[in-house]
Design a protein around this motif. Sequence first.
Motif, short mmCIF file in Angstrom:
data_model
loop_
_atom_site.label_atom_id
_atom_site.label_comp_id
_atom_site.label_asym_id
_atom_site.label_seq_id
_atom_site.Cartn_x
_atom_site.Cartn_y
_atom_site.Cartn_z
N LEU A 76 0.84 -1.19 0.00
CA LEU A 76 0.00 0.00 0.00
C LEU A 76 0.88 1.24 0.00
O LEU A 76 1.78 1.37 0.81
N LEU A 78 0.72 5.53 -0.12
CA LEU A 78 0.02 6.81 -0.18
C LEU A 78 0.96 7.89 -0.70
O LEU A 78 0.68 9.07 -0.63
N LEU A 141 1.45 4.44 5.60
CA LEU A 141 1.54 5.64 6.42
C LEU A 141 2.91 6.28 6.32
O LEU A 141 3.03 7.51 6.34
N ALA A 142 3.96 5.45 6.22
CA ALA A 142 5.29 6.03 6.07
C ALA A 142 5.36 6.82 4.76
O ALA A 142 5.93 7.91 4.70
N LEU A 144 2.91 8.24 3.34
CA LEU A 144 2.13 9.46 3.55
C LEU A 144 3.05 10.62 3.92
O LEU A 144 2.86 11.75 3.47
N LEU A 280 -1.78 15.34 -1.12
CA LEU A 280 -2.22 14.02 -0.67
C LEU A 280 -3.46 13.56 -1.41
O LEU A 280 -3.61 12.37 -1.70
N ILE A 284 -4.48 9.88 -3.12
CA ILE A 284 -5.74 9.19 -2.84
C ILE A 284 -6.50 8.93 -4.14
O ILE A 284 -7.04 7.85 -4.35
N LEU A 287 -5.11 5.95 -5.81
CA LEU A 287 -5.55 4.71 -5.16
C LEU A 287 -6.98 4.38 -5.56
O LEU A 287 -7.31 3.22 -5.82
#
Lengths: 392, 296
Positions: A76, A78, A141-142, A144, A280, A284, A287
């Motif tokens: 995953l 982001l 998250l990293a 992100l 960001l 998204i 994704l």
Amino acid sequence: MSDRPAASLRLDSPLRLISSLRLDSPARAAGAVLLLAAVAGPLWLTDFWLQAGLFAMAAAVGAIGLTLLVGVAGQLSLGHAFFLGVGAYTYTLLAGEREDGMSGFGLPPVAALLAAAAVAGAAGAAFSPIAGRLRGIYLGLASLGLVFLGRHVWLNAEDVTGGYNGRTVEAFAVPGFSFSDEDPDYLAVLGTPFGELHRLWYLFLAVALLAAYCGRGIKAGRAGRAMAGVRDGETAAASVGIRVARVKATAFTVSSVYAGVAGALTALAFGRVAPDSFALTVSIDYLVMIVLGGAGSIAGASAGAVFVSVLPLMLVQYSAHLPFLSAPGSGGVDAATLSRFVYGVAIVAVLIFLRGGLAGALRHLGIRTARAGRPSRPARPAERSTPKESAP
Amino acid sequence: MSYLLTQLVNGVSLGLVLGLIAVGFVVVFKSTGVLNFAHGSVLLLGAYLVARLHPELGFWGALAAGVAGAALVAALINTLLVRRVAEHDPGVLAILTIGVDILLLTELTRQIGNDVLDIGAPWGASVVGAAGVSLPASRAIAAGTAVVLFAALGALAARTDWGLAMRAAAADPDTASLMGIRLSRTSAVGWGLAGALAAVAGVFLTSYPTPGVEPGVSVVAFAAIPAWVLGGFDSVPGAVAGGLVIGVAQALAIGYESELHFLGGGFGEVVPYAVMVLVLLLRPHGLFGQKEAIRV
């Protein structure tokens, strides 16, 4: 099974030529029609649709890269917007001229485009020590963090990026031909004058097709199967000799190269780069593209890219024709709000009702019609893993 | 010296509010395994309800309504949507919550428009001070409330049947289900709890010194994600500690921005993410996270 050879023997030679293109499956036939429409597009599309198409094709390249990482390798991310931004700014810096206090190297645009892919890939490789140690949402998250750090750098490195307002992007060109309104100043094909949008259309189409072709190759090849192995179980993959950390690093690098190209194309389509194009929400959006299309599917990622990039433009463009929309700021539902609603509902509905996204739904549909119809076409051995392919 | 102390106290109070949000992330993650991107818009919903209802219900009534509303909506997101998704993949579920976030945020943005709504808190813009350190009253009350809520949460989890059920469901959902614990109920409670905490945090994030309720507030919840990550994803005390680290780091970076100018303007906003990436490099499972053991 016995009745099929008899049927195909009756075909005469021109039909056999067509059938040698293997348009027998609905997917291939639809693909061929789409490709024809795309090639002929600039002859009949208006500038609005050409512009939308450019955004969609640029997004498709990025989405294919992300689906290799998220759908095939199961990592995953982001941070896709960060790598898009790296590609866009690398192209702009290298192809741009030194002027107005901005740095620029004035390199040939082709070299700048290749460098954009290489630099974004290098950024992905540099991140892969972190990626190799984390997985699932930890990794998401990293990555992100990358988006916010990248945005900070772009806002502050004003002599390279132009800061908040951004900078203009040098038009793409090959020696003797520019993908802009000049050089040649006037170019017409079948009576249609070909300006910047028309010319860029073919560049984008070629890059998108190449991206899809390479994506299919990577997914079906040794690297792709190793990635799928890592996705399905890291321990199991490691136990059959797959080097998990290295496969993750490869997936990250490949996906970043795609993102770098997509970023440069996006910059060309906009004609301008600014940090807000790589926020960001863009990560998204990408994704969402691959999940709507069905994670891991190249065609699905492309379809998702078209949907996500064209829908808001279309609703805003045609909002005057939709009677229930109100003007922005009047408190009712305006076009931008409606497009956000449609977008949100599409995400939720696809995830709840369509398992495997659009690609998965089409696959189920294909199986169902094949079962319901004639004694179904046999599964082509080429699509299954043949003994030669599965041998180590 | 008192300047440094002021920054530290500010950072601690901000950190405790971030901790409230981060604990919401932890509770949702532990009870359903979901990275909840809709958390920010649930927070905004809570604050919005308080701002809209306080002229009629008074602040305390509006606060109760806002907390209840946010908790209810969060629980409904879980029951009606998250539990219906066939693929129980963390990525797919995270994207589902993104879809929900887009819907909720778009509607709230439409309702709020270009206004900045006043939260109507009784402590207003007053400032408390002691020993040369001054702090907005809202921040002081926020810190106290957060500490009380954390203590209550710890006591509930440790001492009640309900807390035991929650912990059992988080530890091993299948076994807990076989023991007669209703997972539908524990997960709804987890989401509702997260929504309630987010609403409380939302009230403090929108009272003085910040201007009020506006759509941008939902982004603040993202600053709590680094806090959650630092704490190691599944630890409530870790999330609180992570919130404190992030809050203090951010307050110091903003307070000493002129000295940190070589890092670029506005560095305070990206400090949480810089800290997060650094910590993940050194400790991939956060400061308090347990390393996953893999059994073959």
